[in-house]
Design a protein around this motif. Sequence first.
Motif, PDB file in Angstrom:
ATOM      1  N   ARG A 292       0.805  -1.227   0.000  1.00  0.00           N
ATOM      2  CA  ARG A 292       0.000   0.000   0.000  1.00  0.00           C
ATOM      3  C   ARG A 292       0.839   1.278   0.000  1.00  0.00           C
ATOM      4  O   ARG A 292       0.350   2.339  -0.375  1.00  0.00           O
ATOM      5  CB  ARG A 292      -0.928   0.018   1.220  1.00  0.00           C
ATOM      6  CG  ARG A 292      -1.997  -1.064   1.184  1.00  0.00           C
ATOM      7  CD  ARG A 292      -2.988  -0.913   2.331  1.00  0.00           C
ATOM      8  NE  ARG A 292      -4.049  -1.909   2.251  1.00  0.00           N
ATOM      9  CZ  ARG A 292      -5.133  -1.792   1.505  1.00  0.00           C
ATOM     10  NH1 ARG A 292      -5.295  -0.712   0.760  1.00  0.00           N
ATOM     11  NH2 ARG A 292      -6.059  -2.733   1.490  1.00  0.00           N
TER      12      ARG A 292
ATOM     13  N   ARG B 120     -10.774  -1.855 -11.224  1.00  0.00           N
ATOM     14  CA  ARG B 120      -9.329  -2.080 -11.316  1.00  0.00           C
ATOM     15  C   ARG B 120      -8.820  -2.114 -12.755  1.00  0.00           C
ATOM     16  O   ARG B 120      -7.774  -1.542 -13.064  1.00  0.00           O
ATOM     17  CB  ARG B 120      -8.962  -3.370 -10.582  1.00  0.00           C
ATOM     18  CG  ARG B 120      -9.193  -3.272  -9.083  1.00  0.00           C
ATOM     19  CD  ARG B 120      -9.011  -4.602  -8.377  1.00  0.00           C
ATOM     20  NE  ARG B 120      -9.515  -4.508  -7.003  1.00  0.00           N
ATOM     21  CZ  ARG B 120      -9.708  -5.542  -6.206  1.00  0.00           C
ATOM     22  NH1 ARG B 120      -9.435  -6.773  -6.646  1.00  0.00           N
ATOM     23  NH2 ARG B 120     -10.178  -5.370  -4.981  1.00  0.00           N
TER      24      ARG B 120
ATOM     25  N   ARG C 268      -8.428   1.356 -14.165  1.00  0.00           N
ATOM     26  CA  ARG C 268      -7.234   2.048 -13.675  1.00  0.00           C
ATOM     27  C   ARG C 268      -5.968   1.487 -14.327  1.00  0.00           C
ATOM     28  O   ARG C 268      -5.075   2.250 -14.723  1.00  0.00           O
ATOM     29  CB  ARG C 268      -7.126   1.945 -12.154  1.00  0.00           C
ATOM     30  CG  ARG C 268      -5.825   2.543 -11.616  1.00  0.00           C
ATOM     31  CD  ARG C 268      -5.826   2.743 -10.119  1.00  0.00           C
ATOM     32  NE  ARG C 268      -4.525   3.198  -9.650  1.00  0.00           N
ATOM     33  CZ  ARG C 268      -4.072   4.445  -9.761  1.00  0.00           C
ATOM     34  NH1 ARG C 268      -4.819   5.370 -10.346  1.00  0.00           N
ATOM     35  NH2 ARG C 268      -2.879   4.782  -9.299  1.00  0.00           N
TER      36      ARG C 268
ATOM     37  N   GLN D 184      -5.614   2.878 -17.705  1.00  0.00           N
ATOM     38  CA  GLN D 184      -5.222   4.288 -17.643  1.00  0.00           C
ATOM     39  C   GLN D 184      -3.720   4.420 -17.401  1.00  0.00           C
ATOM     40  O   GLN D 184      -3.048   5.262 -18.012  1.00  0.00           O
ATOM     41  CB  GLN D 184      -5.999   4.998 -16.535  1.00  0.00           C
ATOM     42  CG  GLN D 184      -7.466   5.238 -16.850  1.00  0.00           C
ATOM     43  CD  GLN D 184      -8.230   5.808 -15.667  1.00  0.00           C
ATOM     44  OE1 GLN D 184      -7.777   5.763 -14.520  1.00  0.00           O
ATOM     45  NE2 GLN D 184      -9.418   6.348 -15.938  1.00  0.00           N
ATOM     46  N   LEU D 185      -3.190   3.589 -16.508  1.00  0.00           N
ATOM     47  CA  LEU D 185      -1.756   3.638 -16.215  1.00  0.00           C
ATOM     48  C   LEU D 185      -0.931   3.189 -17.418  1.00  0.00           C
ATOM     49  O   LEU D 185       0.101   3.796 -17.738  1.00  0.00           O
ATOM     50  CB  LEU D 185      -1.443   2.766 -14.999  1.00  0.00           C
ATOM     51  CG  LEU D 185      -1.982   3.290 -13.664  1.00  0.00           C
ATOM     52  CD1 LEU D 185      -1.833   2.236 -12.576  1.00  0.00           C
ATOM     53  CD2 LEU D 185      -1.267   4.577 -13.255  1.00  0.00           C
TER      54      LEU D 185
ATOM     55  N   LEU E 162       2.767   2.068  -9.863  1.00  0.00           N
ATOM     56  CA  LEU E 162       1.807   3.137  -9.584  1.00  0.00           C
ATOM     57  C   LEU E 162       0.400   2.612  -9.307  1.00  0.00           C
ATOM     58  O   LEU E 162      -0.492   3.387  -8.959  1.00  0.00           O
ATOM     59  CB  LEU E 162       1.748   4.098 -10.775  1.00  0.00           C
ATOM     60  CG  LEU E 162       3.031   4.870 -11.087  1.00  0.00           C
ATOM     61  CD1 LEU E 162       2.877   5.608 -12.410  1.00  0.00           C
ATOM     62  CD2 LEU E 162       3.360   5.840  -9.970  1.00  0.00           C
TER      63      LEU E 162
ATOM     64  N   ASN F 119      -1.305   1.044  -7.012  1.00  0.00           N
ATOM     65  CA  ASN F 119      -2.022   1.291  -5.756  1.00  0.00           C
ATOM     66  C   ASN F 119      -1.897   2.732  -5.275  1.00  0.00           C
ATOM     67  O   ASN F 119      -2.197   3.027  -4.113  1.00  0.00           O
ATOM     68  CB  ASN F 119      -1.518   0.337  -4.670  1.00  0.00           C
ATOM     69  CG  ASN F 119      -1.960  -1.091  -4.913  1.00  0.00           C
ATOM     70  OD1 ASN F 119      -2.900  -1.342  -5.656  1.00  0.00           O
ATOM     71  ND2 ASN F 119      -1.271  -2.036  -4.294  1.00  0.00           N
ATOM     72  N   ASP F 120      -1.446   3.620  -6.166  1.00  0.00           N
ATOM     73  CA  ASP F 120      -1.289   5.039  -5.831  1.00  0.00           C
ATOM     74  C   ASP F 120      -0.426   5.213  -4.581  1.00  0.00           C
ATOM     75  O   ASP F 120      -0.748   5.990  -3.680  1.00  0.00           O
ATOM     76  CB  ASP F 120      -2.659   5.696  -5.627  1.00  0.00           C
ATOM     77  CG  ASP F 120      -2.584   7.218  -5.705  1.00  0.00           C
ATOM     78  OD1 ASP F 120      -1.650   7.734  -6.349  1.00  0.00           O
ATOM     79  OD2 ASP F 120      -3.443   7.888  -5.106  1.00  0.00           O
TER      80      ASP F 120
ATOM     81  N   PRO G 112       2.441   6.398  -2.054  1.00  0.00           N
ATOM     82  CA  PRO G 112       3.066   7.715  -1.896  1.00  0.00           C
ATOM     83  C   PRO G 112       4.558   7.728  -2.194  1.00  0.00           C
ATOM     84  O   PRO G 112       5.139   8.792  -2.392  1.00  0.00           O
ATOM     85  CB  PRO G 112       2.806   8.049  -0.421  1.00  0.00           C
ATOM     86  CG  PRO G 112       2.642   6.730   0.249  1.00  0.00           C
ATOM     87  CD  PRO G 112       1.992   5.839  -0.770  1.00  0.00           C
TER      88      PRO G 112
ATOM     89  N   LEU H  86       6.476  12.009 -13.571  1.00  0.00           N
ATOM     90  CA  LEU H  86       5.800  11.653 -12.318  1.00  0.00           C
ATOM     91  C   LEU H  86       6.113  12.663 -11.222  1.00  0.00           C
ATOM     92  O   LEU H  86       5.240  13.033 -10.434  1.00  0.00           O
ATOM     93  CB  LEU H  86       6.215  10.244 -11.880  1.00  0.00           C
ATOM     94  CG  LEU H  86       5.699   9.101 -12.754  1.00  0.00           C
ATOM     95  CD1 LEU H  86       6.356   7.787 -12.347  1.00  0.00           C
ATOM     96  CD2 LEU H  86       4.182   8.986 -12.660  1.00  0.00           C
TER      97      LEU H  86
ATOM     98  N   GLN I 186       4.118  15.644 -11.583  1.00  0.00           N
ATOM     99  CA  GLN I 186       2.737  15.403 -11.172  1.00  0.00           C
ATOM    100  C   GLN I 186       2.597  15.295  -9.651  1.00  0.00           C
ATOM    101  O   GLN I 186       1.507  15.084  -9.134  1.00  0.00           O
ATOM    102  CB  GLN I 186       2.228  14.110 -11.818  1.00  0.00           C
ATOM    103  CG  GLN I 186       2.112  14.180 -13.334  1.00  0.00           C
ATOM    104  CD  GLN I 186       1.883  12.810 -13.956  1.00  0.00           C
ATOM    105  OE1 GLN I 186       1.343  11.907 -13.314  1.00  0.00           O
ATOM    106  NE2 GLN I 186       2.288  12.643 -15.201  1.00  0.00           N
TER     107      GLN I 186
ATOM    108  N   LYS J   3       4.388  13.073  -7.659  1.00  0.00           N
ATOM    109  CA  LYS J   3       4.710  11.747  -7.116  1.00  0.00           C
ATOM    110  C   LYS J   3       6.084  11.760  -6.479  1.00  0.00           C
ATOM    111  O   LYS J   3       6.946  12.535  -6.873  1.00  0.00           O
ATOM    112  CB  LYS J   3       4.651  10.689  -8.225  1.00  0.00           C
ATOM    113  CG  LYS J   3       3.239  10.297  -8.591  1.00  0.00           C
ATOM    114  CD  LYS J   3       2.579   9.541  -7.459  1.00  0.00           C
ATOM    115  CE  LYS J   3       1.176   9.097  -7.810  1.00  0.00           C
ATOM    116  NZ  LYS J   3       0.495   8.484  -6.663  1.00  0.00           N
TER     117      LYS J   3
END
Length: 208
Positions: free
Chosen positions: A98, A134, A137, A140-141, A172, A174-175, A177, A203, A206, A208
């Motif tokens: 996570r 899912r 997403r 999209q990635l 990327l 699970n987004d 940090p 990134l 953006q 990240k």
Amino acid sequence: MATNRSDAHRNASAPLIEVQGLNKVFHTAAGEARVLKNINLSISAGEFVSIIGRSGSGKSTLINMLTGIDHPTSGEVRIGGVLLHGMDESQLSKWRGRTLGIVFQFFQLLPMLTLLENVLLPMDFCDFLPPEKREERALQLLDMVGLKDLAHRLPGAVSGGQQQCAAVARALANDAPVIMADEPTGNLDSASAEQVMSLFEDLVRQGK
């Protein structure tokens, strides 16, 4: 070993990554090998930090400490205020899924799964997003890294640079940090390496 920083998005709040008094000693037949000696490091959210040094200087060992893959001989690593080595392996695995996106030098894509399925794996493992969201997403990635049209190909059917871009998309998923990369261009030709580094720079821009 040294660090190189880009401060374009430096956050003035508490550090996201804190390392204090980190030491790592390996015991070998030839005796003790002190790879990390009293490392102190503070990284804020939004920073792009490169760790540079000659082969054998401890770069990968430090990455292993920061990801919880290995344990220090002494010292502390905190990410987002969490003490990594105070967790057991099960807790670490869930936390890592996570909190961290990890990009390896040799891609580590599962060869029997498509690029799309590889990007879906972290979401399935960590139960990130409702199942019906899912795939959207993941696509999209893959689109972000220029691979949407190759989503249903196996890793062996695309180039090394494309595999590494897919690995970035997976990191990327699970987004997380924090994104960590261990020599992500070390196994690529110059054109592919430039493509991957440009992706990392995008990134950072953006946030990240």
